[in-house]
Each structure stands twice: as structure tokens, then as C-alpha cells.
Design a protein around this motif. Structure first.
Motif, PDB file in Angstrom:
ATOM      1  N   ILE A   1      -6.372  -7.115  -9.023  1.00 60.78           N
ATOM      2  CA  ILE A   1      -6.477  -5.691  -9.392  1.00 60.78           C
ATOM      3  C   ILE A   1      -7.345  -4.881  -8.432  1.00 60.78           C
ATOM      4  CG2 ILE A   1      -6.116  -6.117 -11.855  1.00 60.78           C
ATOM      5  CD1 ILE A   1      -9.145  -5.946 -12.210  1.00 60.78           C
ATOM      6  N   ALA A   2      -8.032  -5.518  -7.494  1.00 60.87           N
ATOM      7  CA  ALA A   2      -8.897  -4.796  -6.565  1.00 60.87           C
ATOM      8  C   ALA A   2      -8.554  -5.184  -5.135  1.00 60.87           C
ATOM      9  CB  ALA A   2     -10.373  -5.088  -6.854  1.00 60.87           C
ATOM     10  N   ALA A   3      -8.286  -4.193  -4.306  1.00 59.91           N
ATOM     11  CA  ALA A   3      -7.945  -4.466  -2.917  1.00 59.91           C
ATOM     12  C   ALA A   3      -9.108  -5.118  -2.181  1.00 59.91           C
ATOM     13  CB  ALA A   3      -7.532  -3.167  -2.230  1.00 59.91           C
ATOM     14  N   SER A   4     -10.311  -4.726  -2.507  1.00 59.67           N
ATOM     15  CA  SER A   4     -11.510  -5.315  -1.917  1.00 59.67           C
ATOM     16  C   SER A   4     -12.647  -5.177  -2.911  1.00 59.67           C
ATOM     17  CB  SER A   4     -11.880  -4.633  -0.592  1.00 59.67           C
ATOM     18  OG  SER A   4     -12.139  -3.244  -0.812  1.00 59.67           O
ATOM     19  N   HIS A   5     -13.610  -6.054  -2.790  1.00 62.27           N
ATOM     20  CA  HIS A   5     -14.740  -5.990  -3.708  1.00 62.27           C
ATOM     21  C   HIS A   5     -15.988  -6.545  -3.043  1.00 62.27           C
ATOM     22  CE1 HIS A   5     -13.870 -10.287  -4.312  1.00 62.27           C
ATOM     23  NE2 HIS A   5     -15.090 -10.384  -4.808  1.00 62.27           N
TER      24      HIS A   5
END
Length: 315
Positions: free
Chosen positions: A37-41
Motif C-alpha cells: 500500500i505504500a510506494a516507499s516508507h
């Protein structure tokens, strides 16, 4: 693990105290949970003077996992100061705050982030079935009831720091100059639309809570002095109560004298006068003292935390 960018899609902040053995599991479970759900974190681990040498472990994780960033505070400033340190260094469009002991379940993060839509900026995790000891549950209930009474506001004991927040909420909290930090109340004060999300709460597998019942009561009192004027009003009411009591004693003394029950007049009226003046002094000094104390602390403009080391700066 995905690499972090200067502006990651998601920042996860976790203050670290006494849970060195949980950190790698935390990092890996967070990565698995947010990958779809997150492209980057980025995962920001804030060592709040942890007594178990957690900083060495954080350095290892930051070296192995590009998404991990470690901050070491110069000493133990407290959980909410550590959260503030993480917020000040977080770059994500959305931010999740969670404890490091894995009682806040990483797999629930997508559910919290999903709730940040349709104008909702704050998604608080609601722990309906808390997996804590009876003593800790009792201490938490005592804390929130005392805090609610002192601040004249309702507090849900099922919620704490665990939640997802939009960027504008975090920017608003970072802009607040208070020297006394309590993250949930700062978030509530912003007034942004909030929703509660039922989540699973896990049992603690390592370490113990950093808060004793005495510390919780002290925290509640300190928060009340910073976020409410009710303690000041209670001091005034106490002084007025003493004054009223002294007037009752005077009335009783006059009545007894009028019926001839007092042979020597004067003693009771002197005591009543002392109580009256004492009540007024207690009220005045209490009000002025509390205000001056808080103003003195705020006027020093000391930082809420000091970052001694930052793995991003060292890399």
C-alpha cells in the motif's frame, strides 16, 4: 525492503525503550505490512535513553535496512518527547505512530491508513480487547479517569498513540511550542476529523511498561497543569471552602455566645479569622505559583529533546 526517498509515502515512528529484542521483528513486520500500500516508507526508531543498549541494535538495523533511520536522544526525555523527535524528522505524506514492543500490531497499519480518506485526517487505533495485565489495565483506567476529571474532557482508554495521521496533522503538531508534550491531546487539539478503527492488541513479549501507577498519576497531573486551568480553579475552590468553613465557625460562635454557652469570647473568632485569611492566601499563592511555574518553564525555551546521533547524518 524498499529504499526511502527524500519524501517517502509513509513514515512509521516508534519510540524505543527497553525492547531491544523486538526491533528487527518490528522492522520486518512493518515492511511486509506496508509494502502493498505504500510506494516507499521509512521507519524512524527513536532511542529514548533505553537502558538495554538498544542503540547498538538500531545501528545494525539502519545499516542492513535502507528504510530504517535511527535517532538517539542524549538522555531519557520521556515517551512523548521521543515521539516529538520522530515527528520532527519524519518526511512522509502520512505518518504512523506506534510502540516498539509489538503490542501495537504492525499488520493493522493498512487498516489505519485505509481510514484516512473522505476528509479523515486522524485514524486512532481502538484496542477493545487489551492484552495487558490487570494491574496495567487498572493503572490505565485510573490515569484516564484522573486526566479526564482534571481536564474536564472525555478520554477513551482504548486509544493511545497508535494511529495514522495525515501530513497536515503532523505539521500542526510540530508547530506547537509547548514544552510539555502529550501527543494524544496535541492531536485532539488540532480539531481535524477523527475516526476510531478497531484493532487487535497483542501481548507484550519482551520488556515491561515504563510507566508505574505513580508515574501515570504524576503524568496526569502534569498534563492537566499544561492543558487545563481546572487545577487552578480547584485551588480557588479550596480557599473558598476554608473561608466558608470559617464563617460557619463564626456563626456558631455568635450563636453559642448569645445563649450564654461561651464564658470567654474571642478565642473562636481569632481561629476563624486565621482560617479565613489562610484560605485566601492559599488560593492566591496557589494560583500565582502554578502560573509562574508554567511560565518559567515555557520562558526558558529549552528544546523538548536533544538528538545526540542520527544514522541518516552519519551515513
Amino acid at each position: 525492503m524498499p529504499n526511502t526517498s527524500s519524501t517517502p509515502d509513509l513514515s512509521i515512528i516508534s519510540p524505543v525503550y527497553g525492547c531491544k529484542g523486538c526491533l528487527e521483528d518490528l522492522v520486518e513486520r512493518v515492511a511486509a505490512a506496508v509494502a502493498p500500500i505504500a510506494a516507499s516508507h521509512e521507519v524512524i526508531l527513536v532511542d529514548d535513553g533505553s537502558p538495554d543498549g538498544a542503540w547498538g541494535r538500531i545501528l545494525e538495523l539502519a545499516d542492513r535496512y535502507p528504510a530504517v533511520r535511527g535517532l538517539r536522544l542524549s538522555r531519557n526525555f520521556g515517551q512523548h518527547a521521543a515521539i516529538s523527535a520522530g515527528l520532527a524528522h519524519a518526511n512522509g505524506r502520512r505518518v504512523v505512530v506506534m510502540d516498539c514492543d509489538l503490542q501495537d500490531v504492525p499488520e493493522e497499519i493498512p487498516k489505519l491508513l485505509e481510514a484516512l480518506r473522505d476528509g479523515v485526517d486522524i485514524a486512532l487505533a481502538s484496542r477493545a480487547d487489551r492484552q495487558d495485565s490487570a494491574f496495567k489495565k487498572a493503572g490505565s483506567r485510573t490515569f484516564y479517569r484522573l486526566l479526564g476529571w482534571l481536564t474536564d474532557s472525555a478520554h477513551d482508554p482504548s486509544t493511545a498513540n497508535f494511529g495514522a495521521y495525515s501530513r497536515k496533522v503532523i505539521d500542526a503538531v510540530n508547530a506547537m511550542p509547548e514544552s510539555d508534550r502529550f501527543f494524544p491531546l496535541l492531536v485532539r487539539w488540532t480539531g481535524f476529523r477523527t475516526t476510531l478503527v478497531p484493532v487487535t492488541h497483542a501481548r507484550r513479549t519482551e520488556g515491561s511498561s515504563g510507566y508505574s501507577l505513580r508515574q501515570l498519576v504524576r503524568l496526569a497531573m502534569n498534563i492537566a497543569l499544561s492543558f487545563s486551568d481546572k487545577p487552578l480553579r480547584l485551588v480557588v475552590k479550596t480557599g473558598l471552602a476554608f473561608a466558608f468553613l470559617s464563617l460557619c465557625v463564626v456563626a456558631l460562635s455568635i450563636y453559642r455566645y448569645s445563649i450564654g454557652d461561651i464564658a470567654v469570647a474571642g478565642f473562636t473568632s481569632i481561629i476563624a479569622s486565621i482560617w479565613l485569611v489562610g484560605g485566601a492566601i492559599v488560593s492566591s499563592v496557589g494560583v500565582v505559583g502554578l502560573y509562574v511555574g508554567k511560565l518559567h518553564g515555557q520562558a526558558k525555551h529549552r528544546p523538548n529533546f536533544i538528538v545526540a546521533e542520527d544514522t541518516l547524518a552519519a551515513s
